[in-house]
Design a protein around this motif. Structure first.
Motif, mmCIF file in Angstrom:
data_model
loop_
_atom_site.group_PDB
_atom_site.id
_atom_site.type_symbol
_atom_site.label_atom_id
_atom_site.label_comp_id
_atom_site.label_asym_id
_atom_site.label_seq_id
_atom_site.Cartn_x
_atom_site.Cartn_y
_atom_site.Cartn_z
ATOM 1 N N GLN A 74 0.827 -1.209 0.000
ATOM 2 C CA GLN A 74 0.000 0.000 0.000
ATOM 3 C C GLN A 74 0.861 1.258 0.000
ATOM 4 O OE1 GLN A 74 -3.501 0.079 -0.404
ATOM 5 N NE2 GLN A 74 -2.802 2.138 -0.926
ATOM 6 N N ASN A 75 1.931 1.212 0.765
ATOM 7 C CA ASN A 75 2.852 2.345 0.828
ATOM 8 C C ASN A 75 3.459 2.628 -0.549
ATOM 9 O OD1 ASN A 75 4.194 4.358 2.372
ATOM 10 N ND2 ASN A 75 6.063 3.141 2.262
ATOM 11 N N CYS A 77 2.098 1.750 -3.383
ATOM 12 C CA CYS A 77 0.997 2.232 -4.231
ATOM 13 C C CYS A 77 0.778 3.731 -4.031
ATOM 14 C CB CYS A 77 -0.300 1.484 -3.926
ATOM 15 S SG CYS A 77 -0.327 -0.215 -4.516
ATOM 16 N N ASP A 78 0.818 4.170 -2.770
ATOM 17 C CA ASP A 78 0.640 5.596 -2.470
ATOM 18 C C ASP A 78 1.764 6.429 -3.089
ATOM 19 O OD1 ASP A 78 -1.658 4.961 -1.086
ATOM 20 O OD2 ASP A 78 -0.754 5.132 0.899
ATOM 21 N N TRP A 117 -4.310 1.406 -5.715
ATOM 22 C CA TRP A 117 -3.542 2.466 -6.396
ATOM 23 C C TRP A 117 -4.436 3.484 -7.114
ATOM 24 C CZ3 TRP A 117 -2.977 -2.716 -7.933
ATOM 25 C CH2 TRP A 117 -3.422 -3.047 -9.209
ATOM 26 N N LYS A 120 -6.306 6.818 -3.284
ATOM 27 C CA LYS A 120 -5.632 8.038 -2.817
ATOM 28 C C LYS A 120 -5.876 9.182 -3.812
ATOM 29 C CE LYS A 120 -1.193 9.455 -0.845
ATOM 30 N NZ LYS A 120 -0.693 10.629 -1.533
#
Length: 197
Positions: A74-75, A77-78, A117, A120
């Motif tokens: 997730q990190n 992807c952000d 992705w 955010k």
């Protein structure tokens, strides 16, 4: 008068396939190309319609991301959303979205790509999101899709389950592929391959 607009993401709002760009970003180009050589038979079978979109996507996701911890994925992807996504967004798509928002439309992205992705980015623009979800076990990716890939008829099914379409006077839909046909058919006004300059 209630108004709603549904947008496909990959190829419609973006100029490139975000899954492919995400893999390049997270794994590097060398591993990206090596991985697609390994998966070439599955991708060829997809082109020939011998396997489903979901089957092919899961094979690729398993190759690159199986066992990856969700928090680190997730990190990454952000970071991808911040570093790479702006460059592949079609400017005319943003103009259209903002115009519709000013006209009082609810805006929803309906995507086969995973929410990891897109969310955010969609949150920044105040856009709702219906997207594919990725399966995890013990907070790690399995490489499989949770439930069904949000593509084709599944897009229309998800839209209908989330919104009472009879409540809307104007329904716009924007898409660029056969995977969007079911969604486009729900619209009072459909746009195919828009924002291409």
């Amino acid at each position: 008068m209630k108004k709603i607009a549904f947008f496909d993401f990959d190829g419609t709002i973006t100029a490139k396939d975000t899954l492919l760009e995400l893999i390049k970003y997270q794994k590097g180009k060398a591993r990206f190309y090596a991985g697609f050589l390994v998966n070439a038979p599955v991708l060829a079978a997809l082109k020939l319609k011998l396997v489903s979109n979901q089957f092919a996507k899961e094979k690729v996701m398993q190759y690159f991301f199986k066992g990856v911890e969700l928090s680190s994925f997730q990190n990454a992807c952000d970071n991808f959303v911040a570093d790479k996504l702006p460059a592949i967004i079609r400017p005319d798509a943003i103009v259209e979205i903002k115009k519709l928002q000013d006209l009082g439309f609810e805006i929803i992205i309906v995507s086969a790509s995973a929410e990891n992705w897109i969310k955010k980015w969609s949150d920044e623009f105040g856009i709702q999101l219906i997207a594919t979800q990725l399966e995890t076990v013990d907070k790690r990716l399995t490489g499989k899709v949770k439930g069904k890939n949000c593509n084709g008829e599944e897009k229309a099914i998800r839209i209908r389950s989330a919104y009472d379409m009879s409540q809307y006077d104007q329904i716009y839909a924007y898409g660029d592929s056969s995977g969007d046909e079911a969604m486009l058919k729900l619209a009072t006004k459909a746009f195919y391959k828009p924002f291409r300059g």
